[in-house]
Design a protein around this motif. Structure first.
Motif, mmCIF file in Angstrom:
data_model
loop_
_atom_site.group_PDB
_atom_site.id
_atom_site.type_symbol
_atom_site.label_atom_id
_atom_site.label_comp_id
_atom_site.label_asym_id
_atom_site.label_seq_id
_atom_site.Cartn_x
_atom_site.Cartn_y
_atom_site.Cartn_z
ATOM 1 N N GLU A 1 -12.388 10.533 -0.639
ATOM 2 C CA GLU A 1 -13.133 9.376 -1.132
ATOM 3 C C GLU A 1 -12.214 8.543 -2.015
ATOM 4 N N ARG A 2 -12.255 7.213 -1.821
ATOM 5 C CA ARG A 2 -11.480 6.292 -2.642
ATOM 6 C C ARG A 2 -12.482 5.519 -3.488
ATOM 7 N N GLY A 3 -12.819 6.048 -4.678
ATOM 8 C CA GLY A 3 -13.920 5.488 -5.455
ATOM 9 C C GLY A 3 -13.521 4.340 -6.355
ATOM 10 N N GLY A 4 -12.314 4.320 -6.866
ATOM 11 C CA GLY A 4 -11.914 3.315 -7.845
ATOM 12 C C GLY A 4 -11.843 1.922 -7.253
ATOM 13 N N PRO A 5 -12.097 0.890 -8.089
ATOM 14 C CA PRO A 5 -12.024 -0.490 -7.574
ATOM 15 C C PRO A 5 -10.596 -0.885 -7.223
ATOM 16 N N ARG A 6 -9.614 -0.263 -7.842
ATOM 17 C CA ARG A 6 -8.227 -0.624 -7.572
ATOM 18 C C ARG A 6 -7.561 0.322 -6.593
ATOM 19 N N ASP A 7 -8.325 1.190 -5.990
ATOM 20 C CA ASP A 7 -7.755 2.172 -5.077
ATOM 21 C C ASP A 7 -8.334 2.028 -3.683
ATOM 22 N N THR A 8 -8.728 0.828 -3.351
ATOM 23 C CA THR A 8 -9.352 0.581 -2.054
ATOM 24 C C THR A 8 -8.280 0.363 -0.999
ATOM 25 N N LEU A 9 -8.457 0.988 0.147
ATOM 26 C CA LEU A 9 -7.518 0.830 1.249
ATOM 27 C C LEU A 9 -7.767 -0.507 1.928
ATOM 28 N N SER A 10 -6.734 -1.355 1.996
ATOM 29 C CA SER A 10 -6.867 -2.668 2.616
ATOM 30 C C SER A 10 -6.673 -2.535 4.120
ATOM 31 N N LEU A 11 -7.666 -3.016 4.847
ATOM 32 C CA LEU A 11 -7.592 -3.054 6.313
ATOM 33 C C LEU A 11 -7.584 -4.480 6.828
ATOM 34 N N LEU A 12 -7.223 -5.432 5.969
ATOM 35 C CA LEU A 12 -7.093 -6.824 6.395
ATOM 36 C C LEU A 12 -5.799 -6.970 7.181
ATOM 37 N N LEU A 13 -5.918 -7.359 8.419
ATOM 38 C CA LEU A 13 -4.768 -7.449 9.301
ATOM 39 C C LEU A 13 -4.390 -8.910 9.496
ATOM 40 N N PRO A 14 -3.121 -9.277 9.258
ATOM 41 C CA PRO A 14 -2.706 -10.679 9.381
ATOM 42 C C PRO A 14 -2.492 -11.070 10.838
ATOM 43 N N LEU A 15 -2.264 -12.378 11.025
ATOM 44 C CA LEU A 15 -2.077 -12.879 12.386
ATOM 45 C C LEU A 15 -0.717 -12.483 12.964
ATOM 46 N N ASP A 16 0.270 -12.208 12.079
ATOM 47 C CA ASP A 16 1.579 -11.819 12.598
ATOM 48 C C ASP A 16 1.735 -10.301 12.687
ATOM 49 N N LEU A 17 0.649 -9.615 12.987
ATOM 50 C CA LEU A 17 0.650 -8.160 13.026
ATOM 51 C C LEU A 17 1.547 -7.652 14.152
ATOM 52 N N GLN A 18 2.312 -6.606 13.836
ATOM 53 C CA GLN A 18 3.131 -5.915 14.827
ATOM 54 C C GLN A 18 2.812 -4.420 14.763
ATOM 55 N N ILE A 19 2.567 -3.820 15.926
ATOM 56 C CA ILE A 19 2.227 -2.405 16.013
ATOM 57 C C ILE A 19 3.415 -1.690 16.642
ATOM 58 N N THR A 20 4.018 -0.783 15.903
ATOM 59 C CA THR A 20 5.198 -0.052 16.381
ATOM 60 C C THR A 20 4.851 1.430 16.439
ATOM 61 N N PHE A 21 5.205 2.032 17.552
ATOM 62 C CA PHE A 21 4.861 3.428 17.811
ATOM 63 C C PHE A 21 6.099 4.299 17.639
ATOM 64 N N ALA A 22 5.909 5.420 16.960
ATOM 65 C CA ALA A 22 6.921 6.482 16.816
ATOM 66 C C ALA A 22 8.131 6.061 16.008
ATOM 67 N N SER A 23 8.057 4.976 15.254
ATOM 68 C CA SER A 23 9.172 4.597 14.388
ATOM 69 C C SER A 23 8.719 3.436 13.527
ATOM 70 N N LEU A 24 9.580 3.084 12.589
ATOM 71 C CA LEU A 24 9.396 1.916 11.743
ATOM 72 C C LEU A 24 10.481 0.915 12.110
ATOM 73 N N PRO A 25 10.149 -0.325 12.441
ATOM 74 C CA PRO A 25 11.182 -1.277 12.902
ATOM 75 C C PRO A 25 12.307 -1.401 11.888
ATOM 76 N N GLY A 26 13.534 -1.354 12.408
ATOM 77 C CA GLY A 26 14.700 -1.523 11.568
ATOM 78 C C GLY A 26 15.163 -0.277 10.857
ATOM 79 N N ASP A 27 14.468 0.854 10.988
ATOM 80 C CA ASP A 27 14.830 2.088 10.299
ATOM 81 C C ASP A 27 15.079 3.156 11.354
ATOM 82 N N ALA A 28 16.380 3.406 11.641
ATOM 83 C CA ALA A 28 16.716 4.389 12.682
ATOM 84 C C ALA A 28 16.335 5.801 12.266
#
Length: 2013
Positions: free
Chosen positions: A187-214
């Motif tokens: 549970e994330r009860g605090g007002p400052r501990d809320t998980l943000s799920l707002l996704l921007p228009l320039d969203l990129q979904i990368t699988f099995a890695s983080l772009p630019g980090d070998a």
């Protein structure tokens, strides 16, 4: 914002605006609401680094991810789908297995815009098997700061096992599901501990890695990877041990929690709807822009519509509506199409459409609004009713809040940035400093400096308004350069240019020098041919020149050498006697003269050379005439004859402007002491010689040049004649200046006797003297009265040190030789002792003990010359005549140093001689006359000066001469002679000895000298010196030098024979020099002296002249051109230096010349630089002058008298002003009202009219425009007018569109310019022109066809078409009757035939509905083709390819054989073959016409028997007969005469390849239900039909072998297979391609049949362990190890290395996918080595290949074949162990020592080890582990040693560079060469072109020398290695013989040896496999070994007949 397809945006917007969840978008994934990442990324296709593997779920493939897998980012459409379908939650579902000890990212969601700020992703789920952690990185609301969370329990993948994981993410809750464990809820009860799920228009979904980090790549296996936009509130898989729904365990109290709702709270939906509404507004603006851009297309469509004769329709939202059609726009609006226009109106019949009225405002139905009277009330209009609710203010996540006037809810306190307001959390970049990034937090702006990435070395300055420098240009030394612009380098030999932010320099290109050895000179860029040096002048290479001094030479400079040829032979003859050659010319001419070798000008008069100056000649036109000259009388007494003149001349001397004749003497005015003489035209002046002076103390009077005796000079005082004075040095003594005259034998005063009472002189004239000196100035001195004589004498002696006699200073000494010679005549009156002086009455006698009153003049002279009594004056000039007065001792010029005995002392008495100046004087005493001489003695005789300097005089008895000269002291005393044996002894230092004196009465008659006698007083020449004179005086001979006059020069010479020095030559520093002689000066080597008439003049040495302008100072201060001297600065040659007088100029020294140029200045980095005092280059002052104010650089200010909304910045003297940034930007804003600076974009100001947003208006300026205001932007689109059909349309007033004048014809109106068919005559066309109608008959186009028809109602004929299947086809058209049958209509004949496909591309694409495969693009042989273009792919004109645009999109090429029309009715004789570049034959006559009479007739085309034509529907329909596919080879097919299709005599059955005769039938091996028959080579098969079978009583349907249909059998029968029992219905896998089942006691097996691998030219098929069929890999390379051992690398180099340790043979040195180690053994022979063991490591599996085909896997012995999925598969093929890996690496091990390693081309350049680096270059294969190239093969091999030894624990030895043949001896080498020659014999010769035998021959000789007794096996190893490479090259050699490497096979079990046997032999279990099934997957080259002979199969290590095999039923999978 990224641009999206408009339809996609509108679809997203429509989906977002739906309040309840409605139908979703068509999924972009395989599930209902889940995105399958593996499918979306297409990993099932070819992805680098991904290979197929086995997973935990059977039937579902898994995929292995390696390090080489790239970053996998989903296509953007999936991100858009996730944005549109997200419902406030997010879920991930994974089934994976992570490699042990690794860490990686499972999934990451990244925003590039957010990543540029902090580099962190929006969301990331990462797993670390090393740290056993599962971490979630996310953004926390509302600050959006990065945060992290570690899930409890660690990572489920930490143990390297398969795990199933699901994560459900919601803003306040996180759920974790792992396998079938209890769920974990966070549970994330605090007002400052809320998980943000707002996704921007320039969203990129990368699988099995983080772009630019070998390092973030996930290493392991994947089977499932899914994303759910609605999350996973429940476990997405079923668990038996958990009830549904599964419980969620809270990590805080582990209590059961109720399930969460599936949908987010309503507040989140409202916020989402608000965002999407804003998105829709933007989409509306984009839609308007799209509409405006498509206006031209709509106008064209409108024009086309107006041309049709039908009622205009309407287009509404992409749908065409007929005229009069009605439809509903929405629930309250209905529309109707009237005359092409759409009219919409509101519906009044529905209550909900009437709207609402509230607080005086009108609202539409379903409008939501804020109450005007209370902004906190939210109201909505629904079916005419207004419902209001109080607003619930959202929770604010900020520390400081503020109330907003007119608003209901507070807001977070914002920030004020200039005149703009920033909201809380808003980020922006200040205009004044774009390098700052600011963010508003709780009313405070927090700014930080942006970091710029340096992407180039010399980036250009940032663009205005930006921060970071850009690479679109360069900045260097303060100057800006555009990309591509040249950049000055400062070096003349370098050219630089700006290229994409980098300044690249290259040397200046130089042309090739035309010589072999060019040189480059200092200061030059390019080498050139060496110049020449001619007469100290440089000459360039290749130059042709004529030397100025030698005009007859023609010279050429070539490579530094000068070659010349003379031109005199080509000169023409001249008509004159003395032609001359002008300067610079070669040939003589008559305009000048040449006489006696000298050139003369025309008219010039000259002296004839060699004839004296009196012969004068004249040059006239090349002729010389000469005559002699006469001399006039000379007007002077002493003329001078000049050698250059004919006549004597009178030379004169000029001095002070006055002329004197030659030889004249004169005294210059004002200088009576100088006399000048004119000698040879030059005045010579000097002091005149003074006459001799006969006085002792002469004085020089004022105005006189010479001293005289008129006065006395005594002790630097001058006294008058007769003056008495006290001696300055002896006060007790009085002196007087007198002038004495010699009167006979006595001295007398010139004026008579002295007065009475005056002391008289004691001197008396010597008797017998006849000569007396002239009058002399004398200073006689008398002693003063002394009170105590004895004491006084002692006191005086003590006080004066024995020096009581005063002397005359040398400055007053006469300076001539004459005066020195007579100086001894001066007398002193000296008082000595206490005795009274001699009385005047008896001057010849002195009482005993009394001193004489007078001293001998000679003795006085000697006393005056003593060193202690004389003081030198340095100012007195020294001349040769004055040397006697030098105080260093007596000289030859002293006339008499020792006095004569003037009076002998009486005998028996000893006279005490008074001492004066350390001298001893003889006491004069009158001796009585005696008959004989008596000896007297005097204790002191010789003056002390003589006694001290002279050697001891001879005494009697020592052999001294009694008569003659006594040697003097070094010639100081010229001559001293004694008479009668007298001796002179020194008085000092010796006792007083008696001196023999003449006896009393003795007479001294004269002198005897050198045997000659002379009278007393006689003078005579010196017999020993011609320049000397001697005199005898009282027994003494005194010799002196003859006095000489001054020579008049400073360095006279004394020539032989002359007594006096002369000025002829010079005597200088001991050397005699001739007149005019020059010699080096003694002062230094840079001076030179010259002797001229006795004078030596020295001066600086003369220097040669130079031609350079600034020569350097060389030796002796001479100028030289090897350097420079410039303004006092010395510079070396080639030096560059600043100008000493001008600091702004740079100078350079080159060969003695200085060149100065202005110093280069770098451009000032400002617009208005200034030149400051003392500075060379313009400088930037840094200040700005703007509107009368001064600002420092970097200052930001507002304009003093300008726009208050602007901000200005001063930077490098330039002021840049920008307006304050505004949040909203629009094109037509309403001007802002004070004090606001930003315009109002909620309204529009257009042509002076304010418009509300979305308001449309027609502008007054253009009624043909329709404009709409949208958020401050005015978009105008033109009113679409139909295109006028006339040439001159007319626009009526008040109308926008022009109209045409109309014509009336037949009751119809026609517009101007229109054309129409006449209603009365269809063959006429009418037109409207100017309101008049004109009708004319339409012309018919010409036709080329032979069969023409006129249809009823038509005016013109047409070519007869074709009727086919009830449809008419025009002439010349083609169509498809079926996908593979094409028809062509030509001249009424329809020809149909099967399409013949062409394979003209490498990558054909099969398109559904197409008969032939198409090429994937329209590019052929590098040339692209556009749609509709055709080309011929070959020289065959019947082959054609066409580029077509398919309906599905994309360009493709269709290739086919061109179809020819049938020539129906054309006789064979009339058929003409096709010409060049034509395909089809033609007929010379008209073809047959199908008429009604010929209907139903058939005929065969004469030119092609395959066509049969039938007359049908007045059309000849010709159809090509289809030919069946034949099974026989092409070589066996033939076509009978007159038939169309080929046939065969028998058929070839695919199964087994057996042949069947024509007409024979059989049952197909693939199924017993298929029966086939052979029909002339074509196999015709039919499938039998079976009745349905229903089994009862527990029986099961079974298809028995040989039966087609199923039967009912007992299912309980078991089976036996390869010694194992299987139960009924049990399945097992025989190998990767064969699976078996036990059916009713029988084994039924099915084999998978693989398609042939379609590999490219650079690929080869390879098997992956666990998979049946091969796949294509890049062509591999092979490394071979054999013998002692030798290694043939991947690149083909042969290396030898004999170490006995473990070494790296081959290894992937970049990815680390595999490694292969070899362990060598010496086998008991030191110095040799053999491969003993091979260790292969693939992934985490280790395989050891041992001796005798023993195999270990992970340390355990395994039985072959062995499969370990997914890594490897090991099997034994005859005598070879084959190891296949899933990465394409293969290893073949002979089981003894030979090893072969094959790696695919994907590892090219990645390898290392003994097999080389596989880069295609064999030269660098011997590379050490450090990367350096090895010098020796032993060092190379030892560097790859594995540190753990040789794998056996025993000792090992490094390899050495040894030569075994050298150690074995000559005989062993000879025998090895002879045995290895078999490699070059005929048995191996066919392979020599494929594999060079030389390296293997050398290896063979090497091994045979090393093997010793085992040479046979070594020979076979080498031959087998060579044969193996030949087999790999495709050539199988038959080289073995019974005596050469024979292989014995167990013949008792039926085996025979085969050199190239199949690698996959047939066995009882695969003998009945379908034809090609085994070969399709067994593609390894053939191997040598024991095989079963033909007709037998292998079963349990025996070769048996196929019939003896146990029964196995086969089928196909």
């Amino acid at each position: 914002m990224a641009r999206l397809p408009l339809a996609l945006w509108l679809g997203l917007a429509a989906l977002s605006l739906q309040a309840p969840p409605g139908p979703e978008l068509p999924p972009l994934h395989y599930g209902e609401n889940v995105i399958d990442l593996l499918e979306a990324l297409n990993v099932t296709r070819s992805v680098r680094g991904v290979s197929r593997a086995a997973g935990p779920e059977p039937g579902v493939p898994a995929w292995k991810f390696r390090q080489r897998v790239p970053h996998l980012t989903l296509p953007w459409d999936y991100a858009v789908y996730l944005l549109a379908s997200s419902q406030g939650a997010l879920g991930f579902h994974f089934v994976a297995r992570q490699s042990r000890g690794s860490a990686g990212t499972l999934i990451s969601l990244v925003s590039p815009a957010a990543a540029t700020r902090d580099g962190r992703p929006l969301l990331q789920l990462a797993s670390s098997a090393r740290a056993n952690q599962l971490r979630l990185d996310y953004r926390a609301e509302p600050s959006m700061e990065p945060a992290s969370l570690l899930f409890p329990g660690g990572s489920p993948f930490a143990r390297g096992r398969w795990a199933r994981l699901a994560v459900d993410l919601q803003p306040h809750r996180l759920a974790l599901f792992v396998d079938c464990r209890p769920a974990v809820l966070l549970e994330r009860g605090g007002p400052r501990d809320t998980l943000s799920l707002l996704l921007p228009l320039d969203l990129q979904i990368t699988f099995a890695s983080l772009p630019g980090d070998a390092a973030s790549k996930f290493l392991g296996y994947w089977q499932t990877a899914e994303i759910s936009p609605s999350g996973f509130p429940r476990r997405p898989w079923h668990c038996e041990n958990l009830a549904e729904p599964p419980a969620l365990a809270d990590i805080r109290n582990y209590q059961q929690q109720p399930g969460e709702p599936e949908f987010p709270p309503p507040g989140a939906l409202e916020e989402r709807v608000q965002q999407l509404e804003e998105l829709v507004d933007g989409f509306g603006a984009m839609l308007d822009m799209v509409k405006a851009q498509s206006s031209e297309l709509l106008a064209r469509v409108k024009s086309l519509e107006s041309c049709e004769c039908r009622r205009p329709a309407c287009v509404w939202e992409g749908t065409q509506r007929e005229d009069g059609a009605t439809w509903d726009k929405d629930d309250c609006t209905t529309c109707i199409c009237l005359q092409g226009e759409v009219r919409c109106s509101a519906r009044q019949d529905r209550p909900q459409c009437l709207g609402c009225e509230y607080d005086g405002q009108r609202y539409q139905d379903r409008d939501v609004f804020l109450a005007p009277s209370n902004s906190c009330m939210n109201c909505s209009c629904l079916d005419g009713n207004v419902q209001c609710f109080r607003l619930v203010c959202p929770q604010l996540h900020c520390a400081t809040q503020e109330e907003v006037p007119g608003a209901c809810c507070p807001r977070c306190q914002g920030c004020v940035d200039g005149a703009a307001r920033r909201e809380h959390g808003e980020e922006w970049a200040p205009r004044a400093d774009p390098c700052q990034s600011c963010r508003c937090l709780d009313g405070r702006a927090v700014c930080r400096k942006r970091q710029c990435a340096r992407l180039c070395r010399h980036p250009a300055s940032p663009r205005p308004g930006t921060c970071c420098p850009v690479c679109d240009g360069c900045s260097l030394d303060g100057r800006e350069f555009a990309s591509g612009e040249p950049v000055p380098s400062g070096e003349p030999c370098t050219q630089c240019a700006c290229l994409s932010g980098n300044v690249l320099c290259k040397p200046t290109g130089c042309p090739a020098a035309p010589c072999s050895e060019p040189v480059r000179r200092p200061g030059e860029c390019c080498p050139r041919c060496q110049d020449c040096l001619y007469d100290a002048q440089p000459v360039p290479h290749g130059a042709v020149f004529t030397p100025p001094q030698e005009p007859c030479l023609h010279c050429r400079c070539q490579a530094g050498e000068v070659s010349c040829e003379r031109l005199e032979q080509s000169c023409p003859p001249t008509p004159c006697s003395h032609p001359g050659t002008a300067q610079g010319q070669c040939c003589p001419a008559c305009h000048t003269c040449e006489y006696e070798g000298h050139p003369y000008r025309h008219g010039e008069t000259f002296m004839a050379p060699g004839h004296g100056p009196c012969v004068r000649c004249t040059c006239s036109a090349g002729h010389v005439q000469c005559q002699e000259e006469g001399c006039p009388p000379v007007p002077c007494a002493q003329p001078i004859r000049d050698p250059q003149r004919c006549c004597p001349i009178c030379k004169v001397c000029v001095l002070a402007g006055e002329e004197f004749e030659e030889g004249a003497q004169w005294e210059p005015d004002g200088d009576p002491c100088t006399t000048c003489t004119c000698l040879a035209g030059e005045p010579v002046c000097g002091a005149p010689p003074c006459p001799p002076i006969a006085c002792q103390h002469p004085a020089r009077l004022s105005g006189d040049c010479c001293p005289t005796c008129a006065q006395c000079a005594y002790h630097q005082h001058v006294y008058a004649n007769g003056q008495t004075f006290a001696d300055p040095h002896s006060p007790c003594q009085h002196c007087q200046c007198t002038a004495a005259v010699w009167r006979g034998p006595r001295w007398q005063r010139a004026s008579g006797s002295p007065a009475r009472g005056t002391p008289a002189s004691c001197a008396s004239a010597p008797t017998g003297s006849s000569a007396a000196p002239p009058a002399t100035a004398l200073v006689p001195c008398a002693p003063a009265p002394c009170p105590a004589p004895a004491a006084r004498t002692t006191a005086m002696a003590a006080a004066t040190g024995g020096r009581s006699t005063p002397t005359v200073p040398s400055s007053h000494t006469p300076r001539t030789a004459a005066s020195n010679a007579t100086a001894s005549t001066a007398m002193f009156s000296v008082c000595h002792g206490a005795a009274p002086p001699c009385s005047a009455q008896s001057p010849s006698w002195c009482p005993a003990g009394a001193a004489p009153s007078a001293q001998s003049p000679r003795l006085a002279a000697s006393t005056r010359a003593s060193p202690t009594s004389t003081r030198s004056d340095s100012t007195t000039p020294r001349t040769p005549a004055a040397t006697a007065s030098v105080p260093t001792g007596p000289s030859p010029a002293s006339a008499s140093l020792v006095p004569p005995f003037s009076a002998p002392t009486p005998c028996g008495r000893t006279a005490a001689a008074p001492v004066m100046q350390d001298s001893c004087l003889l006491q004069q005493e009158h001796l009585p006359t005696a008959p004989a001489p008596r000896l007297c003695s005097c204790p002191a005789l010789v003056p002390s000066a003589i006694a001290r300097s002279a050697p001891r005089l001879p005494v009697p008895g020592e052999g001294a001469a009694q008569r003659g000269a006594v040697p003097g002291p070094r010639g100081a005393v010229p001559h001293l002679h004694l008479l009668g044996g007298q001796r002179l002894l020194p008085a000092q230092g010796l006792p007083a000895a008696p001196v023999p004196l003449p006896c009393p009465g003795a007479v001294l008659p004269g002198c005897e000298y050198l045997g000659e006698g002379y009278l007393d007083g006689q003078e005579f020449p010196d017999p020993q010196d011609a320049c000397g004179r001697c005199a005898c005086l009282r027994g003494f001979v005194t010799c002196t030098k003859t006095p000489c006059d001054p020579p008049g020069c400073r360095h006279p010479t004394s020539p032989p024979g002359k007594c006096c020095p002369v000025c002829q030559g010079c005597h200088f520093q001991g050397q005699d020099l001739a007149d005019g002689e020059t010699f080096p000066a003694p002062g230094g080597r840079c001076e030179q002296c010259r002797c001229l008439q006795g004078e030596v003049s020295c001066g600086p040495l003369s220097c040669p002249g130079v031609k350079c302008s600034h020569p350097a100072v060389g030796p002796c201060d001479c100028p030289m051109c090897d350097g420079c001297s410039f303004h006092g600065r010395a510079c070396s040659n080639g030096e560059r230096f600043p100008d000493p007088h001008d600091a702004c100029r740079l100078c350079s020294c080159l060969d003695g010349s200085v060149t100065c140029v202005p110093a280069p200045c770098s451009p000032a980095p400002c617009r208005n630089p200034v030149n400051l005092p003392g500075q060379c280059c313009p400088q930037c002052s840094g200040t700005c002058h703007y509107q009368g104010h001064l600002y420092e650089s970097g200052t930001t200010f507002r304009p003093p008298a300008g726009d208050p909304c602007s901000t200005c910045t001063c930077l490098d003297e330039a002021v840049t002003c920008q307006r304050e940034p505004c949040l909203q930007q629009c094109t037509h804003p309403v001007p802002p009202a004070a004090p606001s600076c930003c315009p109002d974009c909620n309204r529009c100001l257009f042509e002076g009219q304010e418009l509300a947003s979305r308001q449309a208006v027609t502008p007054p300026s253009d009624p043909c425009q329709r404009c709409r205001c949208l958020h401050g932007n005015v978009l105008c689109t033109p009113v679409l007018c139909p295109q006028a059909a006339c040439a001159s349309p007319v626009r009526r007033p008040g109308h926008c569109c022009p109209e045409c004048p109309v014509c009336r014809h037949g009751g119809q109106e026609y517009p101007e310019g229109s054309h129409w068919p006449s209603p009365t005559d269809p063959c006429q066309r009418c037109s409207c022109a100017g309101g008049d109608v004109l009708c004319v008959k339409a012309p018919c186009p010409p036709l080329t066809c032979t069969h023409q028809v006129i249809e009823p109602g038509d005016c013109c004929p047409r070519c007869k078409g074709c009727m086919y299947d009830g449809q008419e086809h025009a002439n010349g058209t083609s169509w498809f009757s079926s996908p593979c049958v094409s028809c062509l209509c030509t001249h009424g004949i329809a020809t149909c035939a099967q399409i013949r496909c062409l394979g003209s591309c490498l990558r054909p694409v099969q398109v559904p509905g197409e008969c032939c495969p198409l090429c994937a693009d329209c590019v052929f042989e590098g040339r692209p083709y556009s749609p509709g273009e055709s080309f011929q792919p070959s020289l065959d004109p019947c082959e054609i390819c066409t580029c077509e645009l398919l309906a599905a999109g994309g360009l493709h090429v269709r290739c086919y054989h061109r179809q020819c029309p049938s020539l129906v009715g054309c006789p064979r004789s009339q058929i003409q073959p096709p010409g060049p570049h034509h395909c089809c034959p033609t007929c010379a006559q008209a073809l047959s016409n199908c008429t009604a009479e010929l209907a139903g007739n058939e005929l065969q085309v004469a030119d092609d028997p395959c066509y049969t034509c039938q007359c049908k529907d007045l059309t000849w329909v010709c159809v090509r007969q289809g030919c069946p596919q034949l099974s026989c080879p092409l070589a066996e097919q033939f076509t009978p005469q007159g038939t169309c299709c080929p046939v065969c005599d028998e058929c070839v059955v695919e199964t087994g390849g057996r042949r069947v005769s024509d007409g024979e039938s059989w049952t197909d091996s693939e199924g017993d239900c298929v029966s086939c028959t052979c029909n002339r080579g074509h196999v015709e098969c039919h499938i039998a039909e079976c009745e349905p079978v229903e089994c009862q009583g527990g029986l099961r349907k079974v298809q028995m072998p040989g039966s087609c249909c199923y039967e009912c059998q007992d299912p309980d029968g078991s089976c036996s297979y390869q010694g194992q029992q299987y139960q009924a219905s049990e399945h097992w896998q025989v190998d990767t391609c064969t699976a078996c089942t036990c059916v009713s006691g029988e084994v039924h097996c099915r084999s998978q049949r693989c398609p042939p691998p379609a590999c490219a030219a650079d690929e080869t098929p390879a098997l992956t362990p666990g998979m049946c069929c091969p796949h294509c890999l890049p062509r591999p390379a092979t490394c071979l190890a054999f013998g002692d051992p030798h290694y043939r690398t991947f690149d083909g180099r042969l290396l030898h290395f004999q170490g006995t340790c473990t070494y790296v043979l081959a290894q992937d040195c970049q990815g680390g996918d595999f490694s292969i180690h070899v362990t060598n053994d010496d086998r008991g022979r030191p110095g040799v080595a053999w491969t003993k063991e091979v260790t292969v490591r693939v992934g985490d599996v280790v395989v050891q290949l041992m001796q005798d085909w023993l195999v270990r896997v992970d340390g355990q012995v395994v039985t072959l074949p062995f499969l370990k999925e997914p890594h490897l598969y090991v099997e034994r093929q005859t005598n070879t162990v084959l190891l296949n890996t899933n990465i394409g690496v293969k290893v073949l091990w002979s089981g003894r020592s030979q090893l072969e390693v094959s790696v695919p081309g994907t590892y090219k350049g990645h390898m290392c080890g003994l097999c080389g680096d596989f880069n295609g270059h064999p030269q660098d294969d011997a590379r050490l582990r450090s990367g350096q190239l090895a010098r020796a093969e032993a060092a190379f091999g030892n560097s790859w040693r594995v540190q753990n030894g040789n794998g056996t624990g025993g000792p090992c030895a490094d390899g050495q560079d040894v030569d075994p043949c050298k150690e074995a001896g000559y005989r062993a080498r000879k025998e090895a060469n002879a045995r290895c020659k078999v490699l070059k014999s005929g048995a191996f010769e066919p392979c020599h072109p494929l594999v060079p035998p030389e390296p293997f021959f050398a290896a063979c000789v090497y091994d045979l020398c090393a093997c010793g007794a085992g040479a046979d096996q070594c020979l076979c190893d080498a031959l087998e290695a060579y044969a193996a490479l030949c087999r790999r090259a495709g050539l199988a050699l038959r080289w073995r013989s019974p005596t050469l490497c024979a292989v014995g096979c167990p013949q008792d079990r039926g085996y025979v040896f085969d050199e190239c046997g199949p690698p996959c032999p047939k066995t009882c279990y695969n003998k009945d496999a379908p034809l090609g099934a085994i070969e399709s997957r067994c593609f390894t080259p053939c191997v040598p070994g024991c095989q079963c002979p033909a007709g037998r199969v292998e079963h349990e290590s025996h070769c048996i007949l196929p019939e003896a095999c146990p029964q196995v039923v086969y089928g196909n999978l």
